[in-house]
Design a protein around this motif. Sequence first.
Motif, short mmCIF file in Angstrom:
data_model
loop_
_atom_site.label_atom_id
_atom_site.label_comp_id
_atom_site.label_asym_id
_atom_site.label_seq_id
_atom_site.Cartn_x
_atom_site.Cartn_y
_atom_site.Cartn_z
N GLN A 33 0.88 -1.17 0.00
CA GLN A 33 0.00 0.00 0.00
C GLN A 33 0.92 1.21 0.00
O GLN A 33 1.72 1.39 0.92
CB GLN A 33 -0.87 0.03 1.26
CG GLN A 33 -1.89 -1.06 1.35
CD GLN A 33 -3.10 -0.73 0.52
OE1 GLN A 33 -3.46 0.43 0.32
NE2 GLN A 33 -3.76 -1.75 0.02
N LEU A 34 0.81 2.04 -1.03
CA LEU A 34 1.70 3.19 -1.17
C LEU A 34 1.09 4.39 -0.45
O LEU A 34 -0.06 4.76 -0.69
CB LEU A 34 1.88 3.49 -2.65
CG LEU A 34 2.93 4.50 -3.04
CD1 LEU A 34 4.32 4.06 -2.57
CD2 LEU A 34 2.93 4.69 -4.56
N ILE A 35 1.88 5.00 0.44
CA ILE A 35 1.41 6.14 1.22
C ILE A 35 2.34 7.33 1.00
O ILE A 35 3.54 7.25 1.24
CB ILE A 35 1.35 5.81 2.73
CG1 ILE A 35 0.41 4.63 2.98
CG2 ILE A 35 0.90 7.04 3.52
CD1 ILE A 35 0.39 4.17 4.42
N ASP A 36 1.75 8.42 0.55
CA ASP A 36 2.46 9.68 0.33
C ASP A 36 2.41 10.47 1.63
O ASP A 36 1.34 10.84 2.10
CB ASP A 36 1.75 10.44 -0.79
CG ASP A 36 2.44 11.72 -1.21
OD1 ASP A 36 3.07 12.38 -0.36
OD2 ASP A 36 2.31 12.08 -2.40
N VAL A 37 3.58 10.73 2.23
CA VAL A 37 3.63 11.46 3.50
C VAL A 37 4.04 12.92 3.30
O VAL A 37 4.32 13.62 4.27
CB VAL A 37 4.56 10.77 4.53
CG1 VAL A 37 4.07 9.37 4.86
CG2 VAL A 37 6.01 10.73 4.07
N ARG A 38 4.02 13.39 2.05
CA ARG A 38 4.37 14.78 1.77
C ARG A 38 3.25 15.70 2.25
O ARG A 38 2.16 15.28 2.60
CB ARG A 38 4.60 14.98 0.27
CG ARG A 38 5.76 14.14 -0.28
CD ARG A 38 5.91 14.28 -1.78
NE ARG A 38 4.65 13.96 -2.46
CZ ARG A 38 4.30 14.45 -3.64
NH1 ARG A 38 5.08 15.28 -4.30
NH2 ARG A 38 3.15 14.10 -4.19
N GLU A 39 3.53 16.99 2.24
CA GLU A 39 2.55 18.00 2.63
C GLU A 39 1.41 18.07 1.61
O GLU A 39 1.56 17.65 0.46
CB GLU A 39 3.23 19.37 2.75
CG GLU A 39 4.33 19.43 3.79
CD GLU A 39 3.82 19.21 5.20
OE1 GLU A 39 2.71 19.69 5.53
OE2 GLU A 39 4.52 18.55 5.97
N ASP A 40 0.30 18.64 2.04
CA ASP A 40 -0.88 18.74 1.18
C ASP A 40 -0.58 19.41 -0.16
O ASP A 40 -1.03 18.94 -1.21
CB ASP A 40 -2.00 19.52 1.88
CG ASP A 40 -2.59 18.77 3.07
OD1 ASP A 40 -2.31 17.56 3.23
OD2 ASP A 40 -3.33 19.40 3.84
N HIS A 41 0.18 20.52 -0.15
CA HIS A 41 0.44 21.23 -1.41
C HIS A 41 1.28 20.39 -2.37
O HIS A 41 1.12 20.49 -3.58
CB HIS A 41 1.10 22.59 -1.15
CG HIS A 41 2.51 22.52 -0.67
ND1 HIS A 41 2.84 22.34 0.66
CD2 HIS A 41 3.68 22.59 -1.35
CE1 HIS A 41 4.16 22.31 0.77
NE2 HIS A 41 4.70 22.45 -0.43
N GLU A 42 2.13 19.52 -1.84
CA GLU A 42 2.91 18.62 -2.70
C GLU A 42 2.00 17.57 -3.32
O GLU A 42 2.09 17.26 -4.51
CB GLU A 42 4.02 17.94 -1.90
CG GLU A 42 5.08 18.90 -1.38
CD GLU A 42 6.02 18.23 -0.40
OE1 GLU A 42 7.19 18.05 -0.77
OE2 GLU A 42 5.57 17.89 0.72
N TRP A 43 1.12 17.00 -2.51
CA TRP A 43 0.16 15.98 -2.96
C TRP A 43 -0.75 16.54 -4.04
O TRP A 43 -1.04 15.88 -5.03
CB TRP A 43 -0.64 15.50 -1.76
CG TRP A 43 -1.89 14.74 -2.08
CD1 TRP A 43 -3.16 15.24 -2.12
CD2 TRP A 43 -2.00 13.34 -2.39
NE1 TRP A 43 -4.05 14.25 -2.44
CE2 TRP A 43 -3.37 13.07 -2.61
CE3 TRP A 43 -1.08 12.30 -2.50
CZ2 TRP A 43 -3.83 11.80 -2.93
CZ3 TRP A 43 -1.56 11.03 -2.83
CH2 TRP A 43 -2.91 10.80 -3.04
N LEU A 44 -1.21 17.76 -3.84
CA LEU A 44 -2.15 18.36 -4.80
C LEU A 44 -1.50 18.64 -6.15
O LEU A 44 -2.19 18.64 -7.17
CB LEU A 44 -2.75 19.64 -4.22
CG LEU A 44 -3.69 19.44 -3.04
CD1 LEU A 44 -4.08 20.77 -2.41
CD2 LEU A 44 -4.92 18.65 -3.46
N LYS A 45 -0.20 18.87 -6.17
CA LYS A 45 0.50 19.11 -7.44
C LYS A 45 0.48 17.85 -8.30
O LYS A 45 0.02 17.86 -9.43
CB LYS A 45 1.93 19.56 -7.17
CG LYS A 45 2.72 19.81 -8.43
CD LYS A 45 4.14 20.21 -8.10
CE LYS A 45 4.92 20.30 -9.40
NZ LYS A 45 6.11 19.48 -9.41
#
Length: 119
Positions: A33-45
């Motif tokens: 299961q891949l989990i992105d732990v970056r900040e919201d603005h990074e995820w939204l990009k």
Amino acid sequence: MTNSLDFMALVEQARELVRELSIEEYQHDDSWQLIDVREDHEWLKDRLPLAKHLSRGILERDIGKRFPDKSAALLLYSAGGQRAILAALSLQRLGYRNVASLDGGYRAWCAHELPLVQD
């Protein structure tokens, strides 16, 4: 952005306790299961395909709601991998037994010219 020497020392200490998975290993094992732990603005990009988002700031608080099975295979990634290593160590301390960090994180994925997802 340059990381502080103290931060990098902390990451190196954690790295000794955390499994790091290469992109190739991840691509050949669909149990993660891949989990992105970056900040919201990074995820939204943009983000890696099939990733779920739990930013580093809320990870420990919300992981049990999203992934209650502490034996689940959880692969964390961040921009360069450092935050993911720290996050993986934190999850191990919470009792998660099958946690790893994606070696090189988002930047390594981009360097391999692999697809990204955008909204």
